[in-house]
Design an enzyme around this catalytic site. Structure first.
Site, PDB file in Angstrom:
ATOM      1  N   LEU A   1      -8.277 -10.353  16.027  1.00 16.56           N
ATOM      2  CA  LEU A   1      -9.576  -9.784  16.385  1.00 16.56           C
ATOM      3  C   LEU A   1      -9.556  -9.498  17.887  1.00 16.56           C
ATOM      4  CD1 LEU A   1     -12.390  -9.237  15.134  1.00 16.56           C
ATOM      5  CD2 LEU A   1     -13.058 -11.511  15.950  1.00 16.56           C
TER       6      LEU A   1
ATOM      7  N   ASP B   1     -12.850  -4.115  11.650  1.00 14.06           N
ATOM      8  CA  ASP B   1     -12.979  -2.868  10.870  1.00 14.06           C
ATOM      9  C   ASP B   1     -14.405  -2.311  10.785  1.00 14.06           C
ATOM     10  OD1 ASP B   1     -10.254  -3.127  10.337  1.00 14.06           O
ATOM     11  OD2 ASP B   1     -10.630  -4.320   8.545  1.00 14.06           O
TER      12      ASP B   1
ATOM     13  N   LEU C   1      -3.096  -7.447  14.332  1.00 13.72           N
ATOM     14  CA  LEU C   1      -3.774  -8.306  13.364  1.00 13.72           C
ATOM     15  C   LEU C   1      -4.804  -9.268  13.949  1.00 13.72           C
ATOM     16  CD1 LEU C   1      -0.840  -9.131  10.903  1.00 13.72           C
ATOM     17  CD2 LEU C   1      -2.585  -7.347  10.757  1.00 13.72           C
TER      18      LEU C   1
ATOM     19  N   GLY D   1       5.637  -1.513  13.781  1.00 15.02           N
ATOM     20  CA  GLY D   1       5.407  -0.600  14.901  1.00 15.02           C
ATOM     21  C   GLY D   1       5.784   0.841  14.616  1.00 15.02           C
ATOM     22  N   SER D   2       5.858   1.220  13.335  1.00 15.68           N
ATOM     23  CA  SER D   2       6.228   2.618  13.077  1.00 15.68           C
ATOM     24  C   SER D   2       5.136   3.579  13.559  1.00 15.68           C
ATOM     25  CB  SER D   2       6.567   2.843  11.598  1.00 15.68           C
ATOM     26  OG  SER D   2       5.450   2.641  10.784  1.00 15.68           O
TER      27      SER D   2
ATOM     28  N   GLU E   1      -0.731   8.352   7.877  1.00 16.60           N
ATOM     29  CA  GLU E   1      -0.881   7.822   9.245  1.00 16.60           C
ATOM     30  C   GLU E   1      -0.024   8.609  10.233  1.00 16.60           C
ATOM     31  OE1 GLU E   1      -2.167   3.224   8.341  1.00 16.60           O
ATOM     32  OE2 GLU E   1      -0.035   3.635   8.594  1.00 16.60           O
TER      33      GLU E   1
ATOM     34  N   HIS F   1      -6.972   1.796  10.059  1.00 14.81           N
ATOM     35  CA  HIS F   1      -7.051   0.886   8.912  1.00 14.81           C
ATOM     36  C   HIS F   1      -6.474   1.610   7.696  1.00 14.81           C
ATOM     37  CE1 HIS F   1      -8.474  -2.517   6.635  1.00 14.81           C
ATOM     38  NE2 HIS F   1      -8.881  -1.671   5.721  1.00 14.81           N
TER      39      HIS F   1
HETATM   40  C1  GRF Z   1      -0.406   0.439   9.008  1.00  7.44           C
HETATM   41  O1  GRF Z   1      -0.490   0.803   7.656  1.00  7.44           O
HETATM   42  C2  GRF Z   1      -1.764   0.265   9.621  1.00  7.44           C
HETATM   43  O2  GRF Z   1      -2.731   1.085   9.066  1.00  7.44           O
HETATM   44  C3  GRF Z   1      -2.084  -1.160   9.290  1.00  7.44           C
HETATM   45  O3  GRF Z   1      -0.871  -1.848   9.392  1.00  7.44           O
HETATM   46  C4  GRF Z   1       0.204  -0.954   9.157  1.00  7.44           C
HETATM   47  C5  GRF Z   1       1.118  -1.060  10.333  1.00  7.44           C
HETATM   48  O4  GRF Z   1       2.334  -0.402  10.115  1.00  7.44           O
HETATM   49  N1  GRF Z   1      -3.155  -1.626  10.122  1.00  7.44           N
HETATM   50  P1  GRF Z   1       3.346  -0.170  11.325  1.00  7.44           P
HETATM   51  O5  GRF Z   1       3.534  -1.513  12.019  1.00  7.44           O
HETATM   52  O6  GRF Z   1       2.740   0.844  12.232  1.00  7.44           O
HETATM   53  O7  GRF Z   1       4.607   0.302  10.691  1.00  7.44           O
END
Ligand code: GRF
Length: 189
Positions: A87, A145, A85, A12-13, A174, A104
């Site tokens: 669908l 995706d 994760l 959840g970062s 991100e 993604h």
């Molecule tokens: C991120 O790299 C996102 O792109 C992918 O999963 C990761 C999740 O990281 N779908 P976090 O849980 O937000 O730390």
């Protein structure tokens, strides 16, 4: 003021970065975090950020009286998938058509689709010999995706990169871009 919900399955970062981005000002607030994983790190982050968090079973996501109702009851305007994760089922896509985005951790359309998540993505990118990777923010449709792409940013892959070091580079991209891209997408929704 728009009300955002974030769906996340892991640490959840990204969810936290988005929550902090909208914490002040009058554009939006993260009003709800939903996870399918009872041990996800995002739960602790939500508590720390004082954002309501719900843990839902897989079946709740496709049940109109489950997550869909939860989103409506909370008057959610826009949904962000941040490391989610499962669908997204059709009923949610219909209810929030054009108002659900995902991030993604690679440059779609390559290295996407079922099974391409977490470090598997970075492993595949490195094994392919690609010299770059990056992030893709896209609208969500009923396939993994495949929704239309909103934004991409790239980073270089060095010979010494491992899935872990690449994941760190991707997370940096991100954190830098995802919140502002969400803000733009909100404005267009
Ligand atoms: C991120 O790299 C996102 O792109 C992918 O999963 C990761 C999740 O990281 N779908 P976090 O849980 O937000 O730390």
């Amino acid at each position: 003021m728009k009300r955002l919900a974030i769906l996340a399955s892991g640490s959840g970062s990204n969810a936290e970065q988005i929550a902090l981005h909208f914490e002040t000002g009058d554009i939006a607030r993260v009003a709800l975090i939903i996870t399918n994983n009872p041990t996800a790190g995002v739960i602790e982050r939500a508590h720390r950020l004082a954002i309501p968090v719900k843990v839902c079973k897989k079946a709740d996501f496709s049940d109109p009286a489950g997550v869909e109702k939860m989103l409506r009851d909370e008057q959610i305007d826009f949904v962000v998938l941040a490391g989610f994760l499962l669908l997204v089922p059709e009923n949610l896509i219909r209810a929030y058509h054009g108002r659900i985005v995902n991030i993604h951790p690679a440059l779609l359309p390559q290295f996407g689709g079922k099974g391409f998540y977490g470090s598997r993505v970075h492993q595949a990118v490195i094994e392919s010999g690609s010299l770059i990777s990056g992030i893709t923010v896209h609208h969500v449709n009923e396939k993994f995706d495949e929704g239309s792409i909103i934004f991409q940013a790239a980073c270089a892959i060095d010979k010494t990169d491992t899935p872990e070091s690449l994941a760190t580079k991707i997370h940096e991209l991100e954190y830098k871009y995802f919140p502002v891209v969400v803000e733009k997408a909100l404005g267009n929704s």
